[in-house]
Design a protein around this motif. Structure first.
Motif, PDB file in Angstrom:
ATOM      1  N   ASP A 173       0.847  -1.186   0.000  1.00 16.96           N
ATOM      2  CA  ASP A 173       0.000   0.000   0.000  1.00 16.96           C
ATOM      3  C   ASP A 173       0.891   1.247   0.000  1.00 16.96           C
ATOM      4  OD1 ASP A 173      -2.690   1.334   0.642  1.00 16.96           O
ATOM      5  OD2 ASP A 173      -1.381   2.036   2.264  1.00 16.96           O
ATOM      6  N   MET A 174       0.529   2.280  -0.747  1.00 19.08           N
ATOM      7  CA  MET A 174       1.360   3.483  -0.860  1.00 19.08           C
ATOM      8  C   MET A 174       1.620   4.128   0.500  1.00 19.08           C
ATOM      9  SD  MET A 174       3.262   5.517  -2.515  1.00 19.08           S
ATOM     10  CE  MET A 174       3.036   5.406  -4.262  1.00 19.08           C
ATOM     11  N   ASP A 175       0.631   4.194   1.374  1.00 22.51           N
ATOM     12  CA  ASP A 175       0.839   4.788   2.699  1.00 22.51           C
ATOM     13  C   ASP A 175       1.878   4.008   3.497  1.00 22.51           C
ATOM     14  OD1 ASP A 175      -1.007   6.797   2.190  1.00 22.51           O
ATOM     15  OD2 ASP A 175      -2.669   5.689   3.102  1.00 22.51           O
ATOM     16  N   GLU A 176       1.856   2.689   3.393  1.00 22.14           N
ATOM     17  CA  GLU A 176       2.848   1.852   4.071  1.00 22.14           C
ATOM     18  C   GLU A 176       4.247   2.105   3.513  1.00 22.14           C
ATOM     19  OE1 GLU A 176       2.454  -0.195   6.702  1.00 22.14           O
ATOM     20  OE2 GLU A 176       0.352   0.421   6.788  1.00 22.14           O
ATOM     21  N   VAL A 177       4.345   2.264   2.203  1.00 20.96           N
ATOM     22  CA  VAL A 177       5.643   2.501   1.561  1.00 20.96           C
ATOM     23  C   VAL A 177       6.215   3.859   1.978  1.00 20.96           C
ATOM     24  CG1 VAL A 177       6.793   2.867  -0.666  1.00 20.96           C
ATOM     25  CG2 VAL A 177       5.194   0.963  -0.381  1.00 20.96           C
ATOM     26  N   ILE A 178       5.372   4.883   1.983  1.00 22.23           N
ATOM     27  CA  ILE A 178       5.830   6.219   2.379  1.00 22.23           C
ATOM     28  C   ILE A 178       6.305   6.208   3.825  1.00 22.23           C
ATOM     29  CG2 ILE A 178       5.054   8.588   2.818  1.00 22.23           C
ATOM     30  CD1 ILE A 178       3.304   8.277   0.265  1.00 22.23           C
ATOM     31  N   SER A 179       5.560   5.564   4.694  1.00 16.02           N
ATOM     32  CA  SER A 179       5.947   5.441   6.099  1.00 16.02           C
ATOM     33  C   SER A 179       7.260   4.663   6.229  1.00 16.02           C
ATOM     34  CB  SER A 179       4.832   4.747   6.886  1.00 16.02           C
ATOM     35  OG  SER A 179       5.206   4.549   8.207  1.00 16.02           O
ATOM     36  N   PHE A 180       7.384   3.573   5.484  1.00 18.40           N
ATOM     37  CA  PHE A 180       8.587   2.742   5.499  1.00 18.40           C
ATOM     38  C   PHE A 180       9.809   3.545   5.079  1.00 18.40           C
ATOM     39  CE2 PHE A 180      11.645   0.134   3.241  1.00 18.40           C
ATOM     40  CZ  PHE A 180      11.866  -0.908   4.122  1.00 18.40           C
TER      41      PHE A 180
END
Length: 173
Positions: free
Chosen positions: A105-112
């Motif tokens: 998920d894009m939100d997970e990637v940005i957070s990561f």
């Protein structure tokens, strides 16, 4: 009379399979059809700024290295510093290009990426990332998975699991 429900079920399964371009072969494995394979380079992916791109949009001259990963994948986390180092060693004329494809998920990637920065281009889409990974031969569903392709998207090398900068340097030399 009992044959009719079976025929209806088989027909329905066939129609659904055509609609998705994905079938289960005789070994019970998912298989992407030729139609899906031809359009695999046109699958849309999100990029960090909210735009969408396809693999066909990525510019490179000789080799494209695609690293499939996910934010929850421990071996993926371990190899990112190696990939960052490898990316820094590449010439800037785009003969060889490294990109990541997050099956996430894009939100997970940005957070990561706030925790572990990534210095190379990254595309994100859970479903399309999975389909593209399968297209390039990841029939095991392994992450991380890295594939090296030529300018015609023909596979030159595949790596299942964690890779190192040295692995990639051996491929591009």
């Amino acid at each position: 009379m009992k044959k009719l429900p079976i025929i209806v079920l088989i027909s329905l399964a066939f129609i659904v399979g055509i609609g998705t371009n994905i079938f289960i072969n005789s070994s019970g494995e998912l298989q992407i059809t030729e139609t899906e394979s031809k359009s695999a380079m046109d699958l849309p992916f999100m990029i960090e700024n909210g735009g969408k791109v396809t693999i066909n949009d990525i510019e490179f001259k000789e080799m494209l290295i695609i690293n499939f990963w996910a934010s929850w994948c421990e071996p993926c986390k371990k190899e990112i510093p190696e990939l960052n180092s490898f990316n820094a060693s590449l010439d800037k004329d785009n003969n060889t290009r490294l990109i990541g494809v997050a099956i996430d998920d894009m939100d997970e990637v940005i957070s990561f990426m706030k925790e572990i920065p990534i210095s190379y281009s990254n595309l994100t889409d859970e479903k399309n990332g999975f389909l593209l990974s399968r297209h390039f031969g990841n029939d095991k569903g392994v992450l991380p998975f890295t594939v090296v392709v030529d300018k015609n998207y023909q596979i030159l090398h595949k790596f299942y699991g964690e890779i190192t900068e040295k692995d990639l340097l051996n491929v591009v030399k």
